[in-house]
Design a protein around this motif. Structure first.
Motif, short mmCIF file in Angstrom:
data_model
loop_
_atom_site.label_atom_id
_atom_site.label_comp_id
_atom_site.label_asym_id
_atom_site.label_seq_id
_atom_site.Cartn_x
_atom_site.Cartn_y
_atom_site.Cartn_z
N LEU A 117 0.83 -1.20 0.00
CA LEU A 117 0.00 0.00 0.00
C LEU A 117 0.87 1.25 0.00
O LEU A 117 2.01 1.22 0.49
N THR A 118 0.32 2.35 -0.52
CA THR A 118 0.99 3.63 -0.34
C THR A 118 1.06 3.92 1.15
O THR A 118 0.15 3.60 1.91
N ARG A 119 2.15 4.51 1.55
CA ARG A 119 2.35 4.78 2.97
C ARG A 119 1.80 6.16 3.34
O ARG A 119 2.24 7.18 2.83
N GLU A 120 0.81 6.16 4.21
CA GLU A 120 0.24 7.40 4.72
C GLU A 120 0.94 7.76 6.03
O GLU A 120 1.16 6.89 6.88
N THR A 121 1.30 9.00 6.16
CA THR A 121 1.95 9.44 7.39
C THR A 121 0.89 9.86 8.40
O THR A 121 -0.21 10.28 8.04
N GLY A 122 1.22 9.76 9.66
CA GLY A 122 0.29 10.14 10.70
C GLY A 122 0.50 9.29 11.94
O GLY A 122 1.47 8.53 12.05
N GLN A 123 -0.43 9.40 12.86
CA GLN A 123 -0.34 8.68 14.12
C GLN A 123 -1.66 7.96 14.37
O GLN A 123 -2.74 8.54 14.18
N GLU A 124 -1.58 6.70 14.78
CA GLU A 124 -2.79 5.94 15.04
C GLU A 124 -3.62 6.65 16.11
O GLU A 124 -3.10 7.18 17.08
N LEU A 125 -4.93 6.65 15.91
CA LEU A 125 -5.81 7.34 16.84
C LEU A 125 -5.72 6.74 18.24
O LEU A 125 -5.89 7.45 19.24
#
Length: 360
Positions: free
Chosen positions: A232-240
């Protein structure tokens, strides 16, 4: 046609139930029976032990525990707190796990070239693990790989649950509860999580549904699909789930948002701020001041103002309502480990998944 085929396979699965597997599960859970007096002294420690033993039992029982962790309206906080750790960091003690070398071998077998891959899994789930990597063309990706032995163990445990539900269905009072149908639906849903072709198809459909919408919601794009892995394309962020664990180090308070499932807690910001859903009831023993104090903690920890946090909550709720009433196609696994929050350029974006930093 595919749905009918899956239903037929589920009905046939019950005939494969194994008595030896049942005995094995009971043996694995024996320490819980021995340690039950701990529940009288420290419920949190007792349920933490239960979560560990469930992790030994395999992916089916971890999935059940993940569901329990989101139902704070039905179960005590000590149960939900202990089981919530299984949302995105599962030790999977029944499995030997995957190494980066194993992932590279799978990619090479399917002619997917990698420039680099992180040595350890970024996230560990009951069924799969996620490794961050970079393709030969420079694209940052998340590679979701099935754990070795996950599919046969999953099917063995589902067969056992289906057999037990058929046996329980003989009793009229149990039959009225719809236990058998609920078990069949659960088995169908969980089995689909081991089929990456289905998962990729669903992600493409979600991306198409939200392509023209105004919500700041993104879904990762499937790049390569194979039986044992999904790139998958890598989405940046932080798990909720991690976002809502943030708190001021000096703050001893533990407000309602610390107790509820993170997604429900996020939506609660709308209700308490006079937005859509204003006046919604709070959990027992919780006051509006508790919500306000916890919201301030989150704002301080994330470096956000209250208005932006409320905006994220509204867009999240709007996206969920859109799935139900407009698209008629709903994400069925929106636990906190499958939702990522990315704040950039003063805007809040939510990535839904499976999030490419989380494993099922």
């Amino acid at each position: 046609r595919e749905r009918l085929q899956r239903k037929q396979e589920i009905k046939q699965l019950a005939s494969q139930a194994s008595l030896w597997r049942l005995l094995g599960i009971l043996w694995t859970l024996l320490p819980v029976v021995v340690a039950w007096p701990l529940w009288l002294v420290d419920p949190g420690a007792f349920w933490a032990l239960v979560a560990v033993r469930i992790d030994y039992c395999g992916p089916t029982f971890v999935k059940l525990a993940q569901w329990l962790a989101t139902r704070r309206d039905l179960f005590p906080a000590s149960v939900c707190d202990a089981f919530s750790d299984l949302h995105n960091q599962v030790a999977a003690r029944w499995s030997k796990g995957l190494r980066a070398e194993d992932v590279e071998t799978i990619m090479h077998a399917h002619e997917v070239s990698l420039r680099s891959i992180e040595p350890k899994a970024h996230a560990s789930g009951s069924i799969a693990e996620v490794f961050f990597a970079t393709l030969a063309d420079g694209t940052d990706v998340a590679i979701k790989c099935l754990r070795p032995g996950a599919r046969p163990l999953l099917e063995a445990d589902l067969a056992l649950l289906l057999w037990l539900s058929e046996w329980a269905d003989r009793f009229e009072r149990v039959r009225l509860l719809g236990v058998r149908q609920a078990t069949e639906d659960f088995a169908e849903h969980v089995r689909m999580q081991t089929d990456f072709l289905v998962e990729a198809s669903h992600l493409r459909r979600f991306r198409a549904n939200f392509a023209g919408g105004g919500e700041a919601i993104r879904f990762p794009q499937p790049l390569h699909v194979m039986p044992e892995a999904l790139v998958l394309t890598r989405e940046t962020g932080q798990e909720l789930s991690e976002v809502f664990k943030l708190r001021e180090p000096s703050s001893p308070s533990r407000g309602m948002l610390d107790q509820e499932a993170p997604l429900a807690a996020l939506f609660s910001l709308i209700a308490r701020s006079g937005g859509a859903g204003a006046g919604a009831p709070l959990a027992a023993g919780t006051s509006p001041d508790d919500v306000s104090a916890r919201t301030d903690e989150l704002c301080n920890s994330l470096g956000l103002d209250r208005e932006l946090l409320q905006r994220i909550a509204r867009q999240s709720m709007a996206a969920y309502m859109r799935m139900i009433f407009n698209d008629h196609f709903i994400h069925g696994d929106l636990h906190p480990g499958n939702i990522m929050l990315n704040i950039r350029r003063g805007e809040g974006h939510t990535a839904c998944g499976p999030a490419p930093g989380a494993a099922a």
